[in-house]
Write a protein that holds these residues in place. Sequence first.
Motif, PDB file in Angstrom:
ATOM      1  N   ASP A   1       0.874  -1.170   0.000  1.00 33.44           N
ATOM      2  CA  ASP A   1       0.000   0.000   0.000  1.00 33.44           C
ATOM      3  C   ASP A   1       0.919   1.231   0.000  1.00 33.44           C
ATOM      4  OD1 ASP A   1      -1.660   2.113   0.594  1.00 33.44           O
ATOM      5  OD2 ASP A   1      -2.719   1.098   2.227  1.00 33.44           O
ATOM      6  N   VAL A   2       1.076   1.857  -1.164  1.00 34.92           N
ATOM      7  CA  VAL A   2       2.039   2.955  -1.275  1.00 34.92           C
ATOM      8  C   VAL A   2       1.483   4.084  -2.119  1.00 34.92           C
ATOM      9  CG1 VAL A   2       3.199   1.776  -3.219  1.00 34.92           C
ATOM     10  CG2 VAL A   2       4.430   3.562  -1.981  1.00 34.92           C
ATOM     11  N   GLU A   3       1.792   5.311  -1.714  1.00 31.25           N
ATOM     12  CA  GLU A   3       1.515   6.455  -2.574  1.00 31.25           C
ATOM     13  C   GLU A   3       2.791   7.273  -2.708  1.00 31.25           C
ATOM     14  OE1 GLU A   3      -0.810   9.763  -0.551  1.00 31.25           O
ATOM     15  OE2 GLU A   3      -1.550   8.056   0.601  1.00 31.25           O
ATOM     16  N   ALA A   4       3.013   7.807  -3.912  1.00 34.67           N
ATOM     17  CA  ALA A   4       4.238   8.556  -4.185  1.00 34.67           C
ATOM     18  C   ALA A   4       3.896  10.009  -4.483  1.00 34.67           C
ATOM     19  CB  ALA A   4       4.959   7.934  -5.378  1.00 34.67           C
ATOM     20  N   HIS A   5       4.710  10.914  -3.957  1.00 38.38           N
ATOM     21  CA  HIS A   5       4.489  12.347  -4.171  1.00 38.38           C
ATOM     22  C   HIS A   5       5.802  13.045  -4.484  1.00 38.38           C
ATOM     23  CE1 HIS A   5       0.366  12.387  -2.479  1.00 38.38           C
ATOM     24  NE2 HIS A   5       0.829  11.420  -1.705  1.00 38.38           N
ATOM     25  N   VAL A   6       5.747  13.955  -5.459  1.00 39.07           N
ATOM     26  CA  VAL A   6       6.910  14.803  -5.707  1.00 39.07           C
ATOM     27  C   VAL A   6       6.971  15.837  -4.584  1.00 39.07           C
ATOM     28  CG1 VAL A   6       7.902  16.545  -7.231  1.00 39.07           C
ATOM     29  CG2 VAL A   6       6.843  14.506  -8.211  1.00 39.07           C
ATOM     30  N   ALA A   7       8.115  15.926  -3.920  1.00 39.31           N
ATOM     31  CA  ALA A   7       8.329  16.959  -2.885  1.00 39.31           C
ATOM     32  C   ALA A   7       9.833  17.203  -2.794  1.00 39.31           C
ATOM     33  CB  ALA A   7       7.765  16.518  -1.540  1.00 39.31           C
ATOM     34  N   ASP A   8      10.244  18.394  -3.185  1.00 37.36           N
ATOM     35  CA  ASP A   8      11.669  18.757  -3.196  1.00 37.36           C
ATOM     36  C   ASP A   8      12.067  19.254  -1.806  1.00 37.36           C
ATOM     37  OD1 ASP A   8      14.192  19.833  -3.566  1.00 37.36           O
ATOM     38  OD2 ASP A   8      13.657  20.946  -5.378  1.00 37.36           O
ATOM     39  N   LEU A   9      13.035  18.581  -1.196  1.00 37.22           N
ATOM     40  CA  LEU A   9      13.495  18.985   0.140  1.00 37.22           C
ATOM     41  C   LEU A   9      14.211  20.335   0.114  1.00 37.22           C
ATOM     42  CD1 LEU A   9      14.734  15.484   1.289  1.00 37.22           C
ATOM     43  CD2 LEU A   9      12.915  16.792   2.415  1.00 37.22           C
ATOM     44  N   GLY A  10      14.578  20.785  -1.077  1.00 32.42           N
ATOM     45  CA  GLY A  10      15.181  22.104  -1.202  1.00 32.42           C
ATOM     46  C   GLY A  10      14.148  23.219  -1.101  1.00 32.42           C
ATOM     47  N   ASP A  11      12.886  22.867  -1.253  1.00 34.81           N
ATOM     48  CA  ASP A  11      11.779  23.814  -1.083  1.00 34.81           C
ATOM     49  C   ASP A  11      11.291  23.664   0.360  1.00 34.81           C
ATOM     50  OD1 ASP A  11       9.281  24.965  -0.828  1.00 34.81           O
ATOM     51  OD2 ASP A  11       8.485  24.159  -2.705  1.00 34.81           O
ATOM     52  N   PRO A  12      11.534  24.671   1.211  1.00 36.00           N
ATOM     53  CA  PRO A  12      11.265  24.484   2.644  1.00 36.00           C
ATOM     54  C   PRO A  12       9.818  24.126   2.970  1.00 36.00           C
ATOM     55  CG  PRO A  12      11.837  26.788   2.151  1.00 36.00           C
ATOM     56  CD  PRO A  12      12.105  25.996   0.904  1.00 36.00           C
ATOM     57  N   GLY A  13       8.881  24.515   2.086  1.00 39.94           N
ATOM     58  CA  GLY A  13       7.477  24.259   2.401  1.00 39.94           C
ATOM     59  C   GLY A  13       6.931  22.950   1.842  1.00 39.94           C
ATOM     60  N   ALA A  14       7.641  22.337   0.896  1.00 37.10           N
ATOM     61  CA  ALA A  14       7.029  21.238   0.128  1.00 37.10           C
ATOM     62  C   ALA A  14       6.712  20.004   0.969  1.00 37.10           C
ATOM     63  CB  ALA A  14       7.941  20.863  -1.050  1.00 37.10           C
ATOM     64  N   THR A  15       7.695  19.485   1.688  1.00 28.08           N
ATOM     65  CA  THR A  15       7.446  18.259   2.466  1.00 28.08           C
ATOM     66  C   THR A  15       6.521  18.546   3.666  1.00 28.08           C
ATOM     67  OG1 THR A  15       9.575  17.437   1.698  1.00 28.08           O
ATOM     68  CG2 THR A  15       8.577  16.252   3.528  1.00 28.08           C
ATOM     69  N   PRO A  16       6.728  19.671   4.396  1.00 28.78           N
ATOM     70  CA  PRO A  16       5.776  19.987   5.468  1.00 28.78           C
ATOM     71  C   PRO A  16       4.327  20.075   4.974  1.00 28.78           C
ATOM     72  CG  PRO A  16       7.752  21.305   5.738  1.00 28.78           C
ATOM     73  CD  PRO A  16       7.898  20.575   4.422  1.00 28.78           C
ATOM     74  N   LYS A  17       4.142  20.671   3.800  1.00 27.35           N
ATOM     75  CA  LYS A  17       2.778  20.803   3.257  1.00 27.35           C
ATOM     76  C   LYS A  17       2.189  19.420   2.970  1.00 27.35           C
ATOM     77  CE  LYS A  17       0.588  23.339  -0.454  1.00 27.35           C
ATOM     78  NZ  LYS A  17       0.920  23.804  -1.775  1.00 27.35           N
ATOM     79  N   LEU A  18       3.020  18.549   2.406  1.00 26.76           N
ATOM     80  CA  LEU A  18       2.555  17.186   2.129  1.00 26.76           C
ATOM     81  C   LEU A  18       2.177  16.492   3.438  1.00 26.76           C
ATOM     82  CD1 LEU A  18       2.180  14.662   0.298  1.00 26.76           C
ATOM     83  CD2 LEU A  18       4.608  14.166   0.721  1.00 26.76           C
ATOM     84  N   ILE A  19       3.014  16.624   4.443  1.00 25.58           N
ATOM     85  CA  ILE A  19       2.746  15.956   5.733  1.00 25.58           C
ATOM     86  C   ILE A  19       1.431  16.472   6.325  1.00 25.58           C
ATOM     87  CG2 ILE A  19       3.586  15.711   8.123  1.00 25.58           C
ATOM     88  CD1 ILE A  19       6.474  15.596   6.898  1.00 25.58           C
ATOM     89  N   GLU A  20       1.229  17.784   6.265  1.00 23.86           N
ATOM     90  CA  GLU A  20      -0.038  18.353   6.763  1.00 23.86           C
ATOM     91  C   GLU A  20      -1.221  17.760   6.017  1.00 23.86           C
ATOM     92  OE1 GLU A  20       0.066  22.666   6.454  1.00 23.86           O
ATOM     93  OE2 GLU A  20       1.902  22.605   7.669  1.00 23.86           O
ATOM     94  N   SER A  21      -1.079  17.597   4.704  1.00 18.92           N
ATOM     95  CA  SER A  21      -2.203  17.112   3.895  1.00 18.92           C
ATOM     96  C   SER A  21      -2.496  15.635   4.164  1.00 18.92           C
ATOM     97  CB  SER A  21      -1.921  17.321   2.402  1.00 18.92           C
ATOM     98  OG  SER A  21      -0.984  16.353   1.957  1.00 18.92           O
ATOM     99  N   LEU A  22      -1.497  14.906   4.670  1.00 18.59           N
ATOM    100  CA  LEU A  22      -1.694  13.467   4.907  1.00 18.59           C
ATOM    101  C   LEU A  22      -2.489  13.195   6.184  1.00 18.59           C
ATOM    102  CD1 LEU A  22       1.922  12.155   4.119  1.00 18.59           C
ATOM    103  CD2 LEU A  22      -0.129  11.751   2.735  1.00 18.59           C
ATOM    104  N   GLY A  23      -2.500  14.182   7.098  1.00 20.03           N
ATOM    105  CA  GLY A  23      -3.100  13.923   8.401  1.00 20.03           C
ATOM    106  C   GLY A  23      -2.112  13.135   9.229  1.00 20.03           C
ATOM    107  N   GLU A  24      -2.577  12.052   9.838  1.00 20.20           N
ATOM    108  CA  GLU A  24      -1.720  11.304  10.762  1.00 20.20           C
ATOM    109  C   GLU A  24      -0.670  10.452  10.045  1.00 20.20           C
ATOM    110  OE1 GLU A  24      -1.326  10.277  15.043  1.00 20.20           O
ATOM    111  OE2 GLU A  24      -2.204  11.917  13.908  1.00 20.20           O
ATOM    112  N   ILE A  25       0.576  10.536  10.497  1.00 20.27           N
ATOM    113  CA  ILE A  25       1.573   9.527  10.111  1.00 20.27           C
ATOM    114  C   ILE A  25       2.195   8.998  11.402  1.00 20.27           C
ATOM    115  CG2 ILE A  25       2.137  10.417   7.798  1.00 20.27           C
ATOM    116  CD1 ILE A  25       4.746  11.533   9.000  1.00 20.27           C
ATOM    117  N   ASP A  26       2.722   7.795  11.329  1.00 25.96           N
ATOM    118  CA  ASP A  26       3.312   7.184  12.531  1.00 25.96           C
ATOM    119  C   ASP A  26       4.828   7.333  12.556  1.00 25.96           C
ATOM    120  OD1 ASP A  26       0.816   5.883  13.571  1.00 25.96           O
ATOM    121  OD2 ASP A  26       0.920   4.961  11.585  1.00 25.96           O
TER     122      ASP A  26
END
Length: 241
Positions: A50-75
């Motif tokens: 069960d996998v989903e893939a997303h483009v998120a550049d770690l050089g963009d300070p907002g990209a990964t945080p925004k993705l994490i917010e959109s996912l809701g809960e992660i463990d």
Amino acid sequence: MRVLITGGAKELGRAFSEVLGAQGHQLVITGRDENALRTAETELRAKGVDVEAHVADLGDPGATPKLIESLGEIDVLVNNGALGGPIGPTWQVDENEWWRTIEVNLRGTAFAANAAIRAMTSGRIINIVSNAGVHRWPYLTAYSVSKAAVIKLTENLAVELKRRPIAVLSYDPGMVGVGLMGRGCDVESDDPHVQRITQWARSQRDQGRFTPVEQSAGLLARIVSGEFDHRSGELITPADG
Ligand SMILES: NC(=O)c1ccc[n+]([C@@H]2O[C@H](COP(=O)([O-])OP(=O)(O)OC[C@H]3O[C@@H](n4cnc5c(N)ncnc54)[C@H](OP(=O)(O)O)[C@@H]3O)[C@@H](O)[C@H]2O)c1
């Protein structure tokens, strides 16, 4: 568990995705390379992951945080994505490339961790570091300095999170025959500094100092399971396996 792995489509990150997927974890993988992400997603799904893939550049300070917010809960967050950075005397390498490496490896890791902590009720953050963050790695200073900073970030976050059920660990996966070190052994270059790194990488490999990638990924899976939470703040290495 729902596990987000930055740089999870390629090389060592892909090995982590394979082992965690096979153990039944729900995966979210990120990176910059959309083709690699789609390929990894398709191949892992074909194995029942069960996998989903997303483009998120770690050089963009907002990209990964925004993705994490959109996912809701992660463990679990596995901060794996990183750059090897420029090779050469520190005062001679391209300063923009040097700084970009610090941004991706340190800020990218720190801001993803912050977002995960805000989104998590409980779980763990695993920062993938390197021997280069503990010992001097001359001619690779952006990499070395960024990994040293991540090790210190881990120690500090663990104290700040002492009263919450969130562990933060650094994990040095060992030198493995894929990714940065694998390429480091193969590269052919006229640049004497690159040659020096290549010779050193090959000598480490030839002296049997590499960790088999399955073993490295296997220990990561044990950290993901929570087995090392009592050591929050510490650096876990292949010797702990
Ligand atoms: N290989 C080793 O022997 C070794 C030893 C010790 C520690 N490590 C650590 O293990 C981790 C993985 O290393 P590796 O050897 O697999 O390196 P690699 O082959 O260079 O792969 C790097 C990974 O990070 C991703 N990445 C790079 N820049 C990114 C960015 N700006 N945004 C998002 N993702 C980015 C890449 O995906 P995209 O190209 O799609 O962005 C790729 O998945 C790193 O943290 C490294 O320091 C590796």
